[in-house]
Design an enzyme around this catalytic site. Structure first.
Site, short mmCIF file in Angstrom:
data_model
loop_
_atom_site.label_atom_id
_atom_site.label_comp_id
_atom_site.label_asym_id
_atom_site.label_seq_id
_atom_site.Cartn_x
_atom_site.Cartn_y
_atom_site.Cartn_z
N GLU A 92 0.70 -1.19 -0.06
CA GLU A 92 0.01 -0.25 0.39
C GLU A 92 0.53 1.04 0.54
O GLU A 92 0.34 2.03 0.31
CB GLU A 92 -0.75 -0.16 1.41
CG GLU A 92 -2.14 -1.23 1.32
CD GLU A 92 -3.11 -0.99 1.84
OE1 GLU A 92 -2.32 -0.92 3.91
OE2 GLU A 92 -4.26 -1.85 1.81
N GLU A 115 -6.97 -7.80 -0.86
CA GLU A 115 -7.31 -7.93 0.72
C GLU A 115 -8.90 -7.51 0.65
O GLU A 115 -9.36 -6.23 0.81
CB GLU A 115 -6.52 -6.94 1.89
CG GLU A 115 -4.95 -7.50 1.91
CD GLU A 115 -4.03 -5.86 2.62
OE1 GLU A 115 -4.92 -5.26 3.97
OE2 GLU A 115 -3.25 -5.99 3.12
#
Length: 329
Positions: free
Chosen positions: A180, A260
């Site tokens: 991320e 995710e």
């Protein structure tokens, strides 16, 4: 006495032949992964070996396999394996290679999230605290002090992982670079490029390297790099089509991937316990699968830290596509 050497050489030769016939890659023409030359979609669940006592590794992996998953995803916390500079530990509850071997024996593929930063609701996102002894260090950038430490660490970790890559006969089909990064302020493409070169140097050109970022164009702008396949993450209740359209902004072709899919959410000190309705998770997961996407459920099979109750929900998928939700008490 009959010599066993010819038999040993024959066994080694067969093992090499089998490994050479294995492949995993991306079919951009048909927007899918290819496993051994055939279209493949994974349904995966996250399990963090660093949060589960080794005694229970096999048990958790078996439960995930029996629930219908065909892959697992796990993070590698740098500070779990290098507590002091140059001191590396890969035994006991840190025996990552044994964990990978158990996954392979169980029939589960592995998606490895190697860092160096992993987030993972883990102290400093897995970065060792001793990095901060250098006051001027700039973490998660191309800063020379930071990258020198990263290069030393990856020079230990990645060669250990190479034999476990799928095309080498192991279970690892993909390796994530950073985590991320588009949510981080630095937006240092030289840093991502250095990591890409480092991973390629140690792992070779065959393995699929990828990134994960929130399904927002602004995050994807700074978190992606040509040569690293861009995936997204998002939870239930949102617009699945819009999320994957944002992935398409970075990857016009190739498989759709939610790396995710949040089956629960973290708790904050002083706030109530976070829960997500099972029906909402089921509806969103069904929508993801209807898009033909690959998905990893974050997290599956166990609650990360029972004392902290980090994630409230456990989501597993069985062979019939049914959802089972449990809650950490």
């Amino acid at each position: 006495m009959v010599s066993v050497l010819p038999l040993l050489f024959l066994h080694a030769g067969l093992a090499t032949l089998v490994a050479s016939q294995r492949s995993f890659g991306i079919d951009y023409a048909h927007d899918c992964f290819l496993k051994d030359g055939k279209p493949f979609r994974y349904i995966s669940g996250s399990i963090h070996y660093s949060r589960v006592p080794p005694y229970y590794w096999k048990d958790r992996l078996l439960k995930m396999k029996m629930a219908g998953l065909d892959a697992i995803q796990t993070y590698v916390p740098w500070n779990f394996h290098e507590p002091e500079p140059g001191v590396y530990t890969f035994s006991g509850d840190r025996d990552l290679e044994h964990f990978l071997e158990l996954a392979d024996e169980t029939g589960l593929l592995v998606i490895l999230r190697a860092g160096p930063y992993i987030c993972a609701e883990w102290d400093m996102g897995g970065l060792p605290a001793w990095l901060l002894e250098k006051e001027s260090i700039a973490l998660r950038t191309s800063d020379s002090d930071y990258m020198a430490a990263v290069e030393r660490w990856m020079g230990v970790l990645l060669p250990k992982m190479k034999p476990h890559l799928y095309h080498n006969g192991g279970p690892i089909i993909m390796v994530q670079v950073e985590n991320e990064y588009g949510s981080y302020f630095a937006c240092d493409f030289d840093y991502l490029r250095s990591l890409q070169n480092l991973f390629r140097h140690h792992l070779g050109d065959e393995v699929v390297l990828f990134t994960t970022d929130g399904a927002v164009k602004n995050f994807l702008r700074c978190g992606t790099l040509q040569g690293l396949y861009a995936t997204v993450d998002f939870g239930p209740g949102g617009n699945v089509t819009a999320a994957f359209l944002n992935q398409r902004h970075s990857e016009p072709k190739g498989p759709l991937v939610n790396s995710e899919f949040y089956t629960g959410w973290l708790d904050h000190w002083g706030h109530g316990h976070a829960t997500i309705p099972a029906s909402l998770v089921a509806k969103s997961l069904s929508n993801i699968l209807a898009h033909g996407a690959n998905v990893n459920m974050y997290v599956s099979s166990h609650c990360l830290d029972e004392n902290l109750r980090v994630f409230g929900a456990v989501c597993l998928l069985n062979a019939d596509g049914c959802i089972f939700l449990g809650t950490c008490s």
